[in-house]
Write a protein that holds these residues in place. Structure first.
Motif, PDB file in Angstrom:
ATOM      1  N   UNK A 158       0.656  -1.167   0.044  1.00  0.00           N
ATOM      2  CA  UNK A 158       0.124   0.087   0.022  1.00  0.00           C
ATOM      3  C   UNK A 158       0.977   1.205  -0.086  1.00  0.00           C
ATOM      4  N   UNK A 159       1.983   1.258  -0.769  1.00  0.00           N
ATOM      5  CA  UNK A 159       2.871   2.454  -0.752  1.00  0.00           C
ATOM      6  C   UNK A 159       2.185   3.325  -1.451  1.00  0.00           C
ATOM      7  N   UNK A 160       1.339   3.055  -2.667  1.00  0.00           N
ATOM      8  CA  UNK A 160       0.638   3.865  -3.674  1.00  0.00           C
ATOM      9  C   UNK A 160      -0.903   3.418  -3.513  1.00  0.00           C
ATOM     10  N   UNK A 161      -1.821   4.228  -4.182  1.00  0.00           N
ATOM     11  CA  UNK A 161      -3.096   4.188  -4.211  1.00  0.00           C
ATOM     12  C   UNK A 161      -3.484   3.153  -5.429  1.00  0.00           C
ATOM     13  N   UNK A 162      -2.348   2.605  -6.186  1.00  0.00           N
ATOM     14  CA  UNK A 162      -2.630   1.610  -7.254  1.00  0.00           C
ATOM     15  C   UNK A 162      -1.574   0.615  -7.465  1.00  0.00           C
ATOM     16  N   UNK A 163      -1.952  -0.232  -8.017  1.00  0.00           N
ATOM     17  CA  UNK A 163      -0.908  -1.193  -8.585  1.00  0.00           C
ATOM     18  C   UNK A 163      -0.727  -0.839 -10.168  1.00  0.00           C
ATOM     19  N   UNK A 164       0.177  -1.689 -10.710  1.00  0.00           N
ATOM     20  CA  UNK A 164       0.594  -1.268 -12.080  1.00  0.00           C
ATOM     21  C   UNK A 164       1.059  -2.415 -12.971  1.00  0.00           C
ATOM     22  N   UNK A 165       0.444  -2.256 -14.052  1.00  0.00           N
ATOM     23  CA  UNK A 165       0.746  -3.286 -15.145  1.00  0.00           C
ATOM     24  C   UNK A 165       1.760  -2.652 -16.139  1.00  0.00           C
ATOM     25  N   UNK A 166       3.048  -3.381 -16.283  1.00  0.00           N
ATOM     26  CA  UNK A 166       4.113  -2.987 -16.876  1.00  0.00           C
ATOM     27  C   UNK A 166       4.630  -3.598 -18.090  1.00  0.00           C
ATOM     28  N   UNK A 167       4.730  -2.949 -19.095  1.00  0.00           N
ATOM     29  CA  UNK A 167       5.260  -3.386 -20.457  1.00  0.00           C
ATOM     30  C   UNK A 167       6.769  -3.328 -20.610  1.00  0.00           C
ATOM     31  N   UNK A 168       7.689  -4.341 -20.751  1.00  0.00           N
ATOM     32  CA  UNK A 168       8.888  -4.211 -21.242  1.00  0.00           C
ATOM     33  C   UNK A 168       9.380  -5.036 -22.211  1.00  0.00           C
ATOM     34  N   UNK A 169      10.505  -4.594 -22.756  1.00  0.00           N
ATOM     35  CA  UNK A 169      11.060  -5.416 -23.983  1.00  0.00           C
ATOM     36  C   UNK A 169      12.644  -5.727 -23.822  1.00  0.00           C
ATOM     37  N   UNK A 170      13.032  -6.863 -24.238  1.00  0.00           N
ATOM     38  CA  UNK A 170      14.360  -6.984 -24.164  1.00  0.00           C
ATOM     39  C   UNK A 170      15.033  -6.741 -25.544  1.00  0.00           C
ATOM     40  N   UNK A 191      17.626  -5.989 -28.653  1.00  0.00           N
ATOM     41  CA  UNK A 191      18.919  -6.638 -29.231  1.00  0.00           C
ATOM     42  C   UNK A 191      20.206  -6.698 -28.680  1.00  0.00           C
ATOM     43  N   UNK A 192      20.407  -5.723 -27.900  1.00  0.00           N
ATOM     44  CA  UNK A 192      21.803  -5.744 -27.086  1.00  0.00           C
ATOM     45  C   UNK A 192      21.252  -6.692 -25.865  1.00  0.00           C
ATOM     46  N   UNK A 193      20.278  -7.086 -25.601  1.00  0.00           N
ATOM     47  CA  UNK A 193      19.852  -7.807 -24.229  1.00  0.00           C
ATOM     48  C   UNK A 193      19.615  -6.736 -23.161  1.00  0.00           C
ATOM     49  N   UNK A 194      19.493  -5.519 -23.465  1.00  0.00           N
ATOM     50  CA  UNK A 194      18.898  -4.593 -22.372  1.00  0.00           C
ATOM     51  C   UNK A 194      17.350  -4.469 -21.985  1.00  0.00           C
ATOM     52  N   UNK A 195      17.131  -4.201 -20.898  1.00  0.00           N
ATOM     53  CA  UNK A 195      15.714  -4.128 -20.425  1.00  0.00           C
ATOM     54  C   UNK A 195      15.104  -2.810 -20.723  1.00  0.00           C
ATOM     55  N   UNK A 196      13.931  -2.560 -21.787  1.00  0.00           N
ATOM     56  CA  UNK A 196      13.609  -1.523 -22.152  1.00  0.00           C
ATOM     57  C   UNK A 196      12.068  -1.194 -21.740  1.00  0.00           C
ATOM     58  N   UNK A 197      11.960   0.088 -21.076  1.00  0.00           N
ATOM     59  CA  UNK A 197      10.551   0.279 -20.593  1.00  0.00           C
ATOM     60  C   UNK A 197       9.606   0.493 -21.936  1.00  0.00           C
ATOM     61  N   UNK A 198       8.384   0.082 -21.915  1.00  0.00           N
ATOM     62  CA  UNK A 198       7.556   0.574 -23.092  1.00  0.00           C
ATOM     63  C   UNK A 198       6.441   1.466 -22.603  1.00  0.00           C
ATOM     64  N   UNK A 199       5.511   0.910 -21.959  1.00  0.00           N
ATOM     65  CA  UNK A 199       4.682   1.660 -21.218  1.00  0.00           C
ATOM     66  C   UNK A 199       3.871   0.872 -20.026  1.00  0.00           C
ATOM     67  N   UNK A 200       2.718   1.625 -19.418  1.00  0.00           N
ATOM     68  CA  UNK A 200       2.090   0.872 -18.130  1.00  0.00           C
ATOM     69  C   UNK A 200       0.874   1.222 -18.202  1.00  0.00           C
ATOM     70  N   UNK A 201       0.005   0.676 -17.469  1.00  0.00           N
ATOM     71  CA  UNK A 201      -1.222   1.020 -16.866  1.00  0.00           C
ATOM     72  C   UNK A 201      -1.524   0.956 -15.332  1.00  0.00           C
TER      73      UNK A 201
END
Length: 441
Positions: free
Chosen positions: A58-70, A72-82
């Protein structure tokens, strides 16, 4: 006169209270927050994934659904969230990867989000016209948690961790059409295509629920059969249940015995936690084998693997051979824990066909800060991922695996209490079978 004064006083007080309440600011999580992650999903494109921040603290008032991508270099890239309602439980994604369903234990219901776009440009979004931070919650019984889609994906079965109900949701009409009673404390539910039944595991019941959910011309019927598990040692708390890669067997993770009178776990030599392999035949549960381990177990993930074997019919071990093996067949600790799998995969030289060998079973052990890796083809612990030497604390609990080939896949591990998640690539043909590719924190 006094009555009028009291009325005015109450009216002014109420107005002031409402004004203060309307000025209360909601606390929004930052985009891509890692906060008590409870679930993962890895896309079929081999690079995109979703994780679910539950906001259990309960740190915030919401949870979050997060979309990421790996990338070509193997890095984790944030795409968007809800944003999703607080205290998110679990999620499930449709087979066409267009819809994702999320339970909320705090708001007692389910929300549905859309996955738009294609590989490399996926986006999470709600239906057009959604007002507010998320769409209206489809209300269910208290504390919905695990969920599973029916075979034709027209129905969503939602289980409730508090009182053990089962809610059936018609996805097209988006309404609850049936509520049934299971044993309390449902921890997981899955669908078995071979039998057409759903299986659910429970805390402190010692049973697996066998659920038949059928639609008739008149209504939707649900029947439940409780299948007791006759374990070699005492154990009732089933934390996780998964199906083998070929769909013939099931794996269950059993905790130590649980005393329902004292609400405590019982620790002694007769209550060892264990991994149980079983099958369902004629609506009966039959244990195939068990493996005793140590520590308080969390969740489990299964990664099937197979070998490229010569079409001439070269013999390779699989799960069906295990029940007949003697203790003398057990691999000693001096053997290379990777060799037995890798050599079989390398034996294929011509006329290659994929032949199943078994599953890698990953089980979290939060008390020991590790993940144990079990090879179903030998029914033994082959290796472990230890976090004891990590500079940051990690008590792994939630875990997810997805196969990307005969001997490759990805593993996701959530250090739930530590707000951190590790991502690994798996390649049984590589010198380094399991390699960490990134950390979410």
């Amino acid at each position: 006169m006094s009555k009028i004064f009291r009325f005015l006083f109450v009216a002014v007080f109420a107005a002031a209270f409402m004004s203060c309440d309307s000025d209360t600011k909601l606390i929004y999580p930052p985009a891509g927050v890692v906060n008590r992650v409870t679930d993962f999903y890895f896309f079929n494109d081999g690079k995109s994934f979703i994780y679910l921040s539950s906001n259990m603290n309960r740190r915030y008032d919401f949870g979050e659904l997060v979309l990421m991508e790996i990338d070509d270099e193997g890095d984790l890239v944030y795409k968007n969230s809800l944003l999703v309602p607080s205290i998110a439980g679990k999620m499930t994604v449709s087979s066409d990867e267009k819809d994702v369903f999320v339970t909320t234990r705090d708001k007692h219901g389910v929300v549905r989000a859309k996955i738009a776009g294609k590989s490399g440009s996926y986006r999470l979004q709600y239906e057009k016209g959604t007002k507010g931070d998320y769409p209206d919650i489809l209300k269910t019984k208290k504390e919905p948690y695990a969920l599973a889609l029916s075979e034709d994906e027209s129905k969503l079965l939602v289980t409730h961790i508090l009182n053990g109900e089962l809610s059936v949701i018609d996805i097209e009409d988006w309404k609850v059409i049936k509520t049934s009673k299971l044993k309390f404390g449902v921890t997981e539910i899955l669908y078995d295509k071979n039998s057409g039944y759903f299986l659910a595991s429970h805390r402190s019941s010692g049973n697996i629920s066998l659920i038949e959910a059928r639609e008739t011309l008149e209504n939707f019927n649900v029947s439940v059969l409780q299948l007791p598990i006759d374990l070699p040692t005492k154990g009732f708390d089933v934390r996780s249940i998964k199906q083998s890669g070929d769909g013939e067997l099931f794996y269950a993770v059993f905790q130590n015995s649980y005393n329902e009178d004292t609400y405590e776990y019982v620790y002694d030599e007769d209550t060892a936690p264990q991994i149980v392999t079983f099958k369902i035949e004629d609506k009966e549960l039959k244990i195939v084998k068990t493996l005793t381990v140590s520590g308080n177990l969390g969740e489990m993930a299964v990664l099937p693997y197979s070998s490229e074997t010569a079409a001439s019919g070269e013999d390779t071990a699989d799960d069906s051979d295990i029940a007949e093996e003697s203790d003398e067949d057990e691999i000693s600790d001096d053997d290379n824990s990777e060799t037995d799998i890798v050599v079989k995969s390398a034996e294929a030289v011509e006329n290659k066909t994929s032949q199943r060998i078994g599953d890698l079973i990953f089980v979290t052990v939060p008390t020991d800060e590790k993940v144990i890796i079990i090879d179903s083809a030998r029914n033994s612990v082959r290796d472990e991922i230890s976090y004891r030497d990590d500079k940051k604390d990690c008590k792994p609990y939630q875990i997810y695996a997805k196969s990307t080939g005969n001997t490759t896949g990805y593993l996701f591990v959530s250090c739930f209490q530590n707000d951190r998640a590790y991502i690994y690539s798996i390649d049984l043909m590589s010198e380094k079978v399991i390699e960490k590719i990134g950390v979410l924190e």
